[in-house]
Design a protein around this motif. Structure first.
Motif, PDB file in Angstrom:
ATOM      1  N   ASP A 115      64.783  85.428  60.092  1.00 39.44           N
ATOM      2  CA  ASP A 115      64.958  84.076  60.622  1.00 39.44           C
ATOM      3  C   ASP A 115      64.354  83.015  59.714  1.00 39.44           C
ATOM      4  OD1 ASP A 115      66.222  84.921  63.091  1.00 39.44           O
ATOM      5  OD2 ASP A 115      64.256  85.687  63.671  1.00 39.44           O
ATOM      6  N   LEU A 116      63.197  83.282  59.150  1.00 39.81           N
ATOM      7  CA  LEU A 116      62.504  82.322  58.290  1.00 39.81           C
ATOM      8  C   LEU A 116      61.906  83.089  57.125  1.00 39.81           C
ATOM      9  CD1 LEU A 116      61.341  79.498  57.665  1.00 39.81           C
ATOM     10  CD2 LEU A 116      59.476  79.997  59.268  1.00 39.81           C
ATOM     11  N   TYR A 117      62.427  82.846  55.918  1.00 41.14           N
ATOM     12  CA  TYR A 117      62.007  83.600  54.734  1.00 41.14           C
ATOM     13  C   TYR A 117      61.244  82.669  53.805  1.00 41.14           C
ATOM     14  CZ  TYR A 117      62.425  87.455  51.348  1.00 41.14           C
ATOM     15  OH  TYR A 117      62.163  88.508  50.485  1.00 41.14           O
ATOM     16  N   TYR A 118      59.954  82.966  53.635  1.00 39.97           N
ATOM     17  CA  TYR A 118      59.063  82.113  52.854  1.00 39.97           C
ATOM     18  C   TYR A 118      58.929  82.582  51.406  1.00 39.97           C
ATOM     19  CZ  TYR A 118      56.793  79.955  57.017  1.00 39.97           C
ATOM     20  OH  TYR A 118      56.488  79.259  58.153  1.00 39.97           O
ATOM     21  N   TYR A 119      58.858  81.612  50.521  1.00 38.32           N
ATOM     22  CA  TYR A 119      58.414  81.830  49.143  1.00 38.32           C
ATOM     23  C   TYR A 119      56.894  81.733  49.194  1.00 38.32           C
ATOM     24  CZ  TYR A 119      58.463  80.934  44.009  1.00 38.32           C
ATOM     25  OH  TYR A 119      58.283  80.975  42.655  1.00 38.32           O
ATOM     26  N   HIS A 120      56.207  82.866  49.020  1.00 36.68           N
ATOM     27  CA  HIS A 120      54.784  82.995  49.343  1.00 36.68           C
ATOM     28  C   HIS A 120      53.873  82.213  48.390  1.00 36.68           C
ATOM     29  CE1 HIS A 120      51.871  86.150  51.296  1.00 36.68           C
ATOM     30  NE2 HIS A 120      51.450  84.923  51.440  1.00 36.68           N
ATOM     31  N   ARG A 121      54.120  82.329  47.097  1.00 37.08           N
ATOM     32  CA  ARG A 121      53.380  81.589  46.084  1.00 37.08           C
ATOM     33  C   ARG A 121      54.342  81.207  44.965  1.00 37.08           C
ATOM     34  NH1 ARG A 121      50.121  81.617  49.576  1.00 37.08           N
ATOM     35  NH2 ARG A 121      47.843  81.874  49.444  1.00 37.08           N
ATOM     36  N   VAL A 122      54.095  80.087  44.327  1.00 35.72           N
ATOM     37  CA  VAL A 122      55.022  79.552  43.336  1.00 35.72           C
ATOM     38  C   VAL A 122      54.765  80.179  41.967  1.00 35.72           C
ATOM     39  CG1 VAL A 122      55.760  77.459  42.127  1.00 35.72           C
ATOM     40  CG2 VAL A 122      55.274  77.389  44.593  1.00 35.72           C
ATOM     41  N   ASP A 123      55.815  80.688  41.360  1.00 37.21           N
ATOM     42  CA  ASP A 123      55.773  81.243  40.012  1.00 37.21           C
ATOM     43  C   ASP A 123      55.902  80.088  39.022  1.00 37.21           C
ATOM     44  OD1 ASP A 123      56.223  82.493  37.566  1.00 37.21           O
ATOM     45  OD2 ASP A 123      57.687  83.931  38.363  1.00 37.21           O
ATOM     46  N   PRO A 124      54.878  79.820  38.211  1.00 41.90           N
ATOM     47  CA  PRO A 124      54.952  78.671  37.300  1.00 41.90           C
ATOM     48  C   PRO A 124      55.980  78.831  36.194  1.00 41.90           C
ATOM     49  CG  PRO A 124      52.998  79.977  36.831  1.00 41.90           C
ATOM     50  CD  PRO A 124      53.593  80.541  38.090  1.00 41.90           C
ATOM     51  N   ARG A 125      56.480  80.044  35.995  1.00 44.50           N
ATOM     52  CA  ARG A 125      57.464  80.283  34.929  1.00 44.50           C
ATOM     53  C   ARG A 125      58.889  79.961  35.363  1.00 44.50           C
ATOM     54  NH1 ARG A 125      55.620  86.430  34.536  1.00 44.50           N
ATOM     55  NH2 ARG A 125      55.807  86.014  36.783  1.00 44.50           N
ATOM     56  N   VAL A 126      59.119  79.848  36.678  1.00 45.33           N
ATOM     57  CA  VAL A 126      60.473  79.695  37.202  1.00 45.33           C
ATOM     58  C   VAL A 126      60.592  78.367  37.942  1.00 45.33           C
ATOM     59  CG1 VAL A 126      62.227  80.691  38.729  1.00 45.33           C
ATOM     60  CG2 VAL A 126      60.651  82.200  37.477  1.00 45.33           C
TER      61      VAL A 126
END
Length: 335
Positions: A115-126
Protein backbone atom coordinates in the motif's frame (compact mmCIF):
# COMPACT_ATOMS: atom_id res chain seq x y z
CA UNK A 1 -12.15 8.55 12.26
CA UNK A 2 -9.25 8.26 9.83
CA UNK A 3 -6.71 10.51 8.17
CA UNK A 4 -6.12 11.34 4.53
CA UNK A 5 -2.42 11.48 3.80
CA UNK A 6 -1.11 12.54 0.39
CA UNK A 7 -2.11 11.04 -2.96
CA UNK A 8 -5.49 9.94 -1.60
CA UNK A 9 -4.09 7.45 0.95
CA UNK A 10 -6.59 6.97 3.78
CA UNK A 11 -5.50 5.37 7.04
CA UNK A 12 -5.96 5.41 10.81
CA UNK A 13 -4.89 8.40 12.91
CA UNK A 14 -2.18 6.28 14.47
CA UNK A 15 -0.07 3.49 13.06
CA UNK A 16 2.13 0.76 14.50
CA UNK A 17 5.92 0.77 14.09
CA UNK A 18 6.70 -2.92 13.78
CA UNK A 19 10.48 -2.56 14.12
CA UNK A 20 9.92 -2.76 17.89
CA UNK A 21 8.93 -6.43 17.63
CA UNK A 22 12.11 -7.48 15.81
CA UNK A 23 14.46 -7.61 18.78
CA UNK A 24 16.06 -4.19 18.34
CA UNK A 25 15.14 -3.28 21.93
CA UNK A 26 15.79 -6.74 23.35
CA UNK A 27 14.63 -10.29 22.68
CA UNK A 28 11.06 -10.71 21.46
CA UNK A 29 8.92 -13.86 21.29
CA UNK A 30 7.35 -14.28 17.84
CA UNK A 31 3.99 -15.43 19.21
CA UNK A 32 3.82 -12.46 21.57
CA UNK A 33 4.79 -10.12 18.73
CA UNK A 34 2.02 -11.47 16.51
CA UNK A 35 -0.49 -11.15 19.35
CA UNK A 36 0.48 -7.48 19.77
CA UNK A 37 0.10 -6.85 16.04
CA UNK A 38 -3.33 -8.49 16.03
CA UNK A 39 -4.40 -6.44 19.02
CA UNK A 40 -3.37 -3.24 17.26
CA UNK A 41 -5.57 -4.12 14.29
CA UNK A 42 -8.38 -5.21 16.64
CA UNK A 43 -8.62 -1.68 18.10
CA UNK A 44 -8.50 0.06 14.73
CA UNK A 45 -4.79 0.69 14.09
CA UNK A 46 -4.64 0.14 10.34
CA UNK A 47 -1.19 1.39 9.28
CA UNK A 48 1.39 -1.31 9.96
CA UNK A 49 4.92 -0.12 9.20
CA UNK A 50 7.87 -2.41 8.51
CA UNK A 51 11.01 -2.50 6.33
CA UNK A 52 13.05 -5.09 4.48
CA UNK A 53 15.99 -4.58 6.87
CA UNK A 54 14.08 -5.00 10.15
CA UNK A 55 15.33 -8.27 11.58
CA UNK A 56 17.05 -8.90 8.24
CA UNK A 57 13.67 -9.58 6.63
CA UNK A 58 12.19 -11.46 9.59
CA UNK A 59 9.87 -8.58 10.44
CA UNK A 60 8.20 -8.77 7.04
CA UNK A 61 7.90 -12.55 7.45
CA UNK A 62 6.25 -12.05 10.85
CA UNK A 63 3.77 -9.57 9.38
CA UNK A 64 2.89 -12.07 6.66
CA UNK A 65 1.24 -14.13 9.42
CA UNK A 66 -0.96 -11.14 10.24
CA UNK A 67 -1.78 -10.48 6.60
CA UNK A 68 -2.75 -14.07 5.95
CA UNK A 69 -6.13 -13.52 7.59
CA UNK A 70 -6.38 -9.71 7.89
CA UNK A 71 -4.96 -8.23 4.68
CA UNK A 72 -8.06 -6.13 4.00
CA UNK A 73 -7.83 -4.52 7.45
CA UNK A 74 -4.23 -3.36 7.06
CA UNK A 75 -2.63 -0.43 5.28
CA UNK A 76 0.73 -2.07 4.66
CA UNK A 77 3.88 0.05 4.58
CA UNK A 78 7.38 -1.27 4.00
CA UNK A 79 10.67 0.17 2.81
CA UNK A 80 13.70 -0.41 0.62
CA UNK A 81 16.95 1.47 0.17
CA UNK A 82 19.29 0.10 2.85
CA UNK A 83 20.97 -2.98 1.33
CA UNK A 84 21.79 -5.95 3.52
CA UNK A 85 25.44 -5.62 2.52
CA UNK A 86 25.85 -1.84 2.30
CA UNK A 87 28.89 -0.14 0.80
CA UNK A 88 30.39 3.15 1.98
CA UNK A 89 27.22 5.00 0.88
CA UNK A 90 24.98 2.62 2.90
CA UNK A 91 21.98 3.34 0.67
CA UNK A 92 20.93 2.27 -2.80
CA UNK A 93 18.33 3.79 -5.09
CA UNK A 94 18.95 2.57 -8.64
CA UNK A 95 15.98 1.27 -10.60
CA UNK A 96 17.16 -2.35 -10.69
CA UNK A 97 17.51 -2.39 -6.91
CA UNK A 98 14.07 -0.82 -6.48
CA UNK A 99 12.47 -3.62 -8.48
CA UNK A 100 14.41 -6.49 -6.90
CA UNK A 101 13.76 -5.19 -3.38
CA UNK A 102 10.04 -4.94 -4.02
CA UNK A 103 9.72 -8.49 -5.27
CA UNK A 104 11.72 -9.82 -2.30
CA UNK A 105 9.44 -7.94 0.11
CA UNK A 106 6.29 -9.12 -1.64
CA UNK A 107 7.52 -12.69 -1.28
CA UNK A 108 8.31 -12.35 2.42
CA UNK A 109 5.04 -10.54 3.13
CA UNK A 110 2.97 -13.04 1.17
CA UNK A 111 0.99 -10.37 -0.66
CA UNK A 112 0.76 -9.08 -4.21
CA UNK A 113 0.69 -5.35 -3.47
CA UNK A 114 2.27 -2.87 -1.04
CA UNK A 115 0.00 0.00 0.00
CA UNK A 116 2.79 2.45 0.86
CA UNK A 117 6.35 1.79 -0.34
CA UNK A 118 9.03 3.99 1.19
CA UNK A 119 12.47 4.90 -0.07
CA UNK A 120 14.22 4.34 3.28
CA UNK A 121 17.40 6.41 2.80
CA UNK A 122 18.59 8.51 -0.12
CA UNK A 123 21.45 7.20 -2.26
CA UNK A 124 23.65 10.23 -3.07
CA UNK A 125 24.85 8.58 -6.28
CA UNK A 126 21.38 8.33 -7.84
CA UNK A 127 19.17 11.33 -8.64
CA UNK A 128 15.99 11.01 -6.62
CA UNK A 129 14.04 11.56 -9.85
CA UNK A 130 15.41 8.23 -11.13
CA UNK A 131 14.41 6.35 -8.00
CA UNK A 132 10.92 7.85 -7.89
CA UNK A 133 10.55 7.22 -11.62
CA UNK A 134 11.15 3.52 -10.98
CA UNK A 135 8.62 3.62 -8.14
CA UNK A 136 6.10 5.31 -10.43
CA UNK A 137 6.45 2.39 -12.84
CA UNK A 138 5.61 0.03 -9.98
CA UNK A 139 2.49 2.08 -9.23
CA UNK A 140 1.51 1.84 -12.88
CA UNK A 141 2.07 -1.92 -12.82
CA UNK A 142 -0.13 -2.29 -9.71
CA UNK A 143 2.67 -3.63 -7.49
CA UNK A 144 2.48 -0.67 -5.10
CA UNK A 145 -0.32 1.81 -4.45
CA UNK A 146 1.49 4.83 -3.02
CA UNK A 147 5.05 6.18 -2.73
CA UNK A 148 6.68 7.34 0.49
CA UNK A 149 10.05 8.89 1.31
CA UNK A 150 12.00 8.57 4.55
CA UNK A 151 14.44 11.13 5.97
CA UNK A 152 14.42 13.35 2.88
CA UNK A 153 15.18 17.05 2.74
CA UNK A 154 12.69 19.66 1.55
CA UNK A 155 14.40 19.99 -1.83
CA UNK A 156 14.51 16.20 -2.28
CA UNK A 157 10.78 16.04 -1.55
CA UNK A 158 9.98 18.78 -4.07
CA UNK A 159 12.04 17.07 -6.78
CA UNK A 160 10.46 13.68 -6.05
CA UNK A 161 6.93 15.08 -5.92
CA UNK A 162 7.43 16.65 -9.36
CA UNK A 163 7.92 13.14 -10.78
CA UNK A 164 5.02 11.43 -8.99
CA UNK A 165 2.72 12.40 -6.11
CA UNK A 166 4.22 11.43 -2.76
CA UNK A 167 1.79 10.12 -0.15
CA UNK A 168 3.91 10.48 2.97
CA UNK A 169 7.24 11.51 4.39
CA UNK A 170 8.55 9.50 7.31
CA UNK A 171 11.14 11.04 9.62
CA UNK A 172 11.89 11.11 13.31
CA UNK A 173 9.76 13.78 14.99
CA UNK A 174 9.11 14.02 18.69
CA UNK A 175 9.40 16.26 21.73
CA UNK A 176 13.17 15.98 21.55
CA UNK A 177 13.65 15.68 17.76
CA UNK A 178 12.25 18.79 16.10
CA UNK A 179 14.75 19.61 13.33
CA UNK A 180 12.21 18.53 10.70
CA UNK A 181 10.01 21.51 11.57
CA UNK A 182 12.48 23.92 9.94
CA UNK A 183 12.02 22.82 6.31
CA UNK A 184 10.62 19.39 5.52
CA UNK A 185 7.43 19.68 7.61
CA UNK A 186 6.26 22.99 6.08
CA UNK A 187 7.24 21.77 2.62
CA UNK A 188 5.19 18.59 3.05
CA UNK A 189 2.24 20.71 4.21
CA UNK A 190 2.50 22.99 1.20
CA UNK A 191 2.60 20.04 -1.22
CA UNK A 192 -0.26 18.14 0.40
CA UNK A 193 2.02 15.31 1.55
CA UNK A 194 1.25 13.56 4.83
CA UNK A 195 3.79 13.07 7.61
CA UNK A 196 4.46 9.82 9.48
CA UNK A 197 6.67 10.49 12.52
CA UNK A 198 8.73 7.51 13.57
CA UNK A 199 10.08 7.19 17.12
CA UNK A 200 7.37 9.65 18.28
CA UNK A 201 8.09 8.66 21.88
CA UNK A 202 11.83 9.26 21.56
CA UNK A 203 12.56 5.54 21.07
CA UNK A 204 10.60 4.80 24.22
CA UNK A 205 12.23 7.54 26.28
CA UNK A 206 8.99 9.48 26.89
CA UNK A 207 7.22 6.25 27.80
CA UNK A 208 9.72 5.83 30.64
CA UNK A 209 11.39 2.89 28.94
CA UNK A 210 15.00 4.04 28.77
CA UNK A 211 17.51 4.39 31.52
CA UNK A 212 21.20 3.70 31.23
CA UNK A 213 21.09 0.80 33.66
CA UNK A 214 18.05 -0.83 32.05
CA UNK A 215 19.17 -0.90 28.40
CA UNK A 216 20.18 -4.43 27.32
CA UNK A 217 23.61 -4.86 25.76
CA UNK A 218 22.02 -5.56 22.36
CA UNK A 219 19.61 -2.61 22.55
CA UNK A 220 19.76 -0.49 19.37
CA UNK A 221 19.48 2.72 21.40
CA UNK A 222 23.02 2.31 22.68
CA UNK A 223 24.17 3.46 19.21
CA UNK A 224 22.49 6.88 19.50
CA UNK A 225 24.37 9.82 21.09
CA UNK A 226 21.57 10.96 23.38
CA UNK A 227 21.37 7.48 24.90
CA UNK A 228 25.03 7.46 25.96
CA UNK A 229 24.97 6.87 29.74
CA UNK A 230 26.09 10.34 30.88
CA UNK A 231 23.84 12.15 28.40
CA UNK A 232 20.90 9.88 29.11
CA UNK A 233 21.22 10.56 32.82
CA UNK A 234 21.05 14.30 32.21
CA UNK A 235 18.21 13.92 29.71
CA UNK A 236 16.05 12.37 32.43
CA UNK A 237 15.13 15.95 33.38
CA UNK A 238 13.12 16.15 30.14
CA UNK A 239 11.15 13.06 31.06
CA UNK A 240 10.51 14.51 34.52
CA UNK A 241 9.09 17.65 32.90
CA UNK A 242 6.76 15.60 30.71
CA UNK A 243 5.67 13.50 33.68
CA UNK A 244 4.86 16.68 35.59
CA UNK A 245 2.86 18.09 32.67
CA UNK A 246 0.98 14.80 32.30
CA UNK A 247 0.08 14.84 35.99
CA UNK A 248 -1.18 18.41 35.75
CA UNK A 249 -3.29 17.54 32.69
CA UNK A 250 -4.68 14.49 34.49
CA UNK A 251 -5.93 16.71 37.29
CA UNK A 252 -7.30 19.28 34.85
CA UNK A 253 -9.13 16.77 32.67
CA UNK A 254 -10.13 14.50 35.56
CA UNK A 255 -8.79 11.45 33.79
CA UNK A 256 -5.32 9.87 33.79
CA UNK A 257 -2.94 11.07 31.08
CA UNK A 258 0.39 9.29 30.74
CA UNK A 259 3.65 10.89 29.55
CA UNK A 260 3.51 8.78 26.38
CA UNK A 261 0.00 10.00 25.60
CA UNK A 262 1.07 13.58 26.22
CA UNK A 263 4.02 13.22 23.81
CA UNK A 264 1.73 11.83 21.11
CA UNK A 265 -0.94 14.46 21.74
CA UNK A 266 1.77 17.10 21.27
CA UNK A 267 2.52 15.69 17.82
CA UNK A 268 -1.14 15.84 16.85
CA UNK A 269 -1.19 19.46 18.03
CA UNK A 270 1.87 20.25 15.90
CA UNK A 271 0.16 18.67 12.91
CA UNK A 272 -2.83 20.95 13.38
CA UNK A 273 -0.53 23.96 13.73
CA UNK A 274 1.22 23.14 10.45
CA UNK A 275 -2.07 22.12 8.78
CA UNK A 276 -0.46 18.79 8.07
CA UNK A 277 -1.96 15.29 8.36
CA UNK A 278 0.18 13.49 10.96
CA UNK A 279 0.09 9.74 11.67
CA UNK A 280 2.62 8.75 14.37
CA UNK A 281 3.79 5.12 14.40
CA UNK A 282 4.79 4.28 17.98
CA UNK A 283 6.10 0.76 18.38
CA UNK A 284 5.83 -1.54 21.36
CA UNK A 285 6.06 -5.19 22.30
CA UNK A 286 3.03 -5.04 24.62
CA UNK A 287 -0.69 -4.89 23.82
CA UNK A 288 -1.33 -2.71 26.87
CA UNK A 289 1.01 -0.07 25.43
CA UNK A 290 -0.89 -0.20 22.12
CA UNK A 291 -4.06 0.74 24.02
CA UNK A 292 -2.27 3.49 25.93
CA UNK A 293 -0.80 5.02 22.78
CA UNK A 294 -4.05 4.82 20.81
CA UNK A 295 -5.90 6.78 23.49
CA UNK A 296 -3.76 9.82 22.67
CA UNK A 297 -5.86 10.58 19.59
CA UNK A 298 -8.62 11.83 21.92
CA UNK A 299 -6.42 14.27 23.84
CA UNK A 300 -6.31 17.90 22.71
CA UNK A 301 -3.74 20.17 24.34
CA UNK A 302 -4.22 23.85 25.00
CA UNK A 303 -1.75 26.41 23.65
CA UNK A 304 0.01 26.89 26.98
CA UNK A 305 0.75 23.18 27.35
CA UNK A 306 2.04 22.94 23.78
CA UNK A 307 4.27 25.96 24.33
CA UNK A 308 5.75 24.51 27.52
CA UNK A 309 6.48 21.20 25.78
CA UNK A 310 7.98 23.00 22.78
CA UNK A 311 10.78 24.26 25.01
CA UNK A 312 12.07 20.78 25.87
CA UNK A 313 13.92 20.11 22.62
CA UNK A 314 16.40 22.91 23.29
CA UNK A 315 17.47 21.11 26.47
CA UNK A 316 18.25 17.68 25.01
CA UNK A 317 21.86 16.51 25.11
CA UNK A 318 23.10 14.50 22.12
CA UNK A 319 22.09 14.35 18.46
CA UNK A 320 19.42 12.00 17.19
CA UNK A 321 21.95 10.19 15.00
CA UNK A 322 25.68 9.54 15.18
CA UNK A 323 25.87 10.57 11.50
CA UNK A 324 23.67 13.54 10.68
CA UNK A 325 24.11 12.99 6.94
CA UNK A 326 22.31 9.66 7.36
CA UNK A 327 19.18 11.63 8.24
CA UNK A 328 17.63 14.75 6.74
CA UNK A 329 19.09 17.05 9.39
CA UNK A 330 22.66 16.94 8.11
CA UNK A 331 21.77 17.22 4.44
CA UNK A 332 19.39 20.12 5.09
CA UNK A 333 22.26 21.99 6.72
CA UNK A 334 24.45 21.36 3.70
CA UNK A 335 21.90 22.61 1.14
Amino acid sequence: MGVLLGDGLHTSRQGFGAMAVSGVYGETDAADALATLNHAVDIGVRLIDTANVYGDGQNETLISSLLRTRRDEVVLATKFGIPSEPDEYRARGDAAYVRSSLHESLSRLGTDVIDLYYYHRVDPRVPIEETVGALAELVEAGDIRHIGLSEVTASELRRAHAVHPIAAVQSEWSLWSRDVEASIVPTAASLGVGFVPYSPLGRGFFAGGASGAALPADDLRRKFPRFAPERLARNQALLAAVQSAASALSVQSERPVTPAQLALAWLYAKGRAFRLPVVPIPGTRRASRVDENAAAVCIELDAATVESLDALAARVEGDRSSDLNWISQGREAAE
